[in-house]
Scaffold this active site. Structure first.
Site, PDB file in Angstrom:
ATOM      1  N   ARG A   1       0.856  -1.175   0.000  1.00 55.56           N
ATOM      2  CA  ARG A   1       0.000   0.000   0.000  1.00 55.56           C
ATOM      3  C   ARG A   1       0.898   1.232   0.000  1.00 55.56           C
ATOM      4  O   ARG A   1       1.984   1.237   0.597  1.00 55.56           O
ATOM      5  CB  ARG A   1      -0.904   0.033   1.241  1.00 55.56           C
ATOM      6  CG  ARG A   1      -2.139  -0.848   1.174  1.00 55.56           C
ATOM      7  CD  ARG A   1      -3.209  -0.246   0.263  1.00 55.56           C
ATOM      8  NE  ARG A   1      -4.479  -0.917   0.417  1.00 55.56           N
ATOM      9  CZ  ARG A   1      -4.922  -1.891  -0.379  1.00 55.56           C
ATOM     10  NH1 ARG A   1      -4.163  -2.318  -1.364  1.00 55.56           N
ATOM     11  NH2 ARG A   1      -6.116  -2.427  -0.191  1.00 55.56           N
TER      12      ARG A   1
ATOM     13  N   ASP B   1       4.060   0.093  -7.380  1.00 56.29           N
ATOM     14  CA  ASP B   1       2.734  -0.204  -7.920  1.00 56.29           C
ATOM     15  C   ASP B   1       1.662   0.548  -7.149  1.00 56.29           C
ATOM     16  O   ASP B   1       0.525   0.636  -7.604  1.00 56.29           O
ATOM     17  CB  ASP B   1       2.447  -1.711  -7.867  1.00 56.29           C
ATOM     18  CG  ASP B   1       1.135  -2.061  -8.542  1.00 56.29           C
ATOM     19  OD1 ASP B   1       0.919  -1.613  -9.689  1.00 56.29           O
ATOM     20  OD2 ASP B   1       0.311  -2.776  -7.927  1.00 56.29           O
TER      21      ASP B   1
ATOM     22  N   HIS C   1      -1.206   0.654  -9.702  1.00 55.87           N
ATOM     23  CA  HIS C   1      -1.899  -0.280  -8.811  1.00 55.87           C
ATOM     24  C   HIS C   1      -2.563  -1.401  -9.616  1.00 55.87           C
ATOM     25  O   HIS C   1      -3.779  -1.595  -9.580  1.00 55.87           O
ATOM     26  CB  HIS C   1      -2.932   0.443  -7.945  1.00 55.87           C
ATOM     27  CG  HIS C   1      -3.295  -0.331  -6.704  1.00 55.87           C
ATOM     28  ND1 HIS C   1      -3.774   0.272  -5.564  1.00 55.87           N
ATOM     29  CD2 HIS C   1      -3.247  -1.666  -6.420  1.00 55.87           C
ATOM     30  CE1 HIS C   1      -4.012  -0.650  -4.638  1.00 55.87           C
ATOM     31  NE2 HIS C   1      -3.691  -1.835  -5.141  1.00 55.87           N
TER      32      HIS C   1
END
Length: 324
Positions: A228, A251, A275
């Site tokens: 995250r 990402d 993401h």
């Protein structure tokens, strides 16, 4: 009473759903498919804004299970406080391992071998030769060694690494070797050529990668974040990559989506993917199998898989799974 089950996938598309429940399709539309108070099993819509998935929770007075289709549950946990004691929150362990591990390897190899530079050179019609770092003989540190961390190591195995170090909340031994506690990070970071983050976002992991963490990384090291964005202090990361001392492949970012003018876009040595660790062709078949299995267990009153927390108990989410 016949329980309502809310699904973000049309129920007729999921093979093996048990008979008994009344299946409702809801993928985040403004109107609910039925009264939320009648929902007993709620599957949170996937890849939607965090607030959207939480929206019906305050009205789900009969819900027994909240199931995410992501490995991470931080986007749902704030809404769980509205629920009565005994509600189980389950994640999607087993759904995202293959896709996220594939992307992790792609980011590592693209960053080390300079693929972004080659793409830009191709646009210019320039033959850009020279030596680049190889993954062979490198030491890789995996921070967050749950099922996705293990899947990443499985795919690293053929690359002739010097060493793989593993860190998680819980110290333990695996078939591939020891998993060390997070307290060992200060000693491990200076030895790692590649640091992979695959831990979920919790209160204990928010800004885990701060200025001190980054300063301990060796010169020339690569930071890869498939967890995250909030696990990394973006300001501290920018300060390091702008010097050229380390590089990064991300990402996930903080903020996310990354605004067009954000300095991370132009930071030297930074590769960004939007993401996309989880949403691949591998997602849907695995998600459908998970839902069919979980709902069969729910109908037959068998223990559910992947229980992260139960409301009204002191147990909390694991820090050993990622958050795709």
């Amino acid at each position: 009473m016949t329980p309502d089950v809310w699904l973000p996938i049309p129920p007729e598309e999921i093979e093996g759903l048990p008979e008994g429940p009344r299946y409702r399709f809801w993928d985040g539309a403004e109107d609910y498919p039925a009264d939320p108070a009648a929902c007993a099993f709620y599957v949170v819509p996937y890849m939607k804004p965090p607030g959207l998935g939480q929206r019906p929770l305050s009205r789900m007075s009969s819900v027994e299970v909240v199931q995410t289709l992501s490995a991470g549950t931080d986007h749902v946990e704030p809404g769980m406080r509205h629920l009565r004691p005994g509600v189980q929150l389950c994640n999607a362990r087993g759904v995202h391992e293959a896709s996220t591990a594939e992307l992790t390897l792609a980011l590592i190899l693209a960053s080390l071998r300079g693929i972004p530079d080659f793409v830009r050179a191709q646009d210019r019609g320039e033959w850009l030769g020279g030596f680049r770092p190889a993954l062979a003989d490198k030491t890789v540190l995996i921070v967050g060694y749950g099922s996705i961390g293990a899947a990443i190591e499985d795919r690293l195995a053929p690359f002739e690494l010097a060493r793989v170090a593993r860190v998680a909340r819980s110290e333990r031994t695996t078939a591939r070797g020891p998993v060390l506690p997070l307290t060992q990070l200060p000693a491990l970071l200076p030895e790692a050529d590649v640091v992979v983050l695959s831990t979920p976002l919790t209160e204990s992991t928010r800004h885990l990668v701060d200025a001190g963490f980054l300063a301990r990384m060796k010169d020339g090291a690569l930071l890869v974040n498939v967890a995250r964005g909030g696990v990394v202090d973006t300001k501290a990361l920018l300060a390091e990559v702008e010097t050229g001392r380390i590089t990064a492949a991300l990402d996930v970012t903080d903020p996310e989506p990354l605004p067009p003018a954000h300095p991370l876009w132009q930071a030297p040595g930074v590769l960004i993917s939007p993401h996309v660790g989880g949403p691949t062709s591998a997602f849907m078949p695995r998600a459908k199998r998970l839902l069919a299995d979980q709902l069969s267990r729910f109908v037959n009153r068998e223990p559910l898989r992947n229980v992260i927390l139960t409301t009204g108990t002191p147990s909390g989410p694991s820090t050993d799974a990622t958050a795709t």
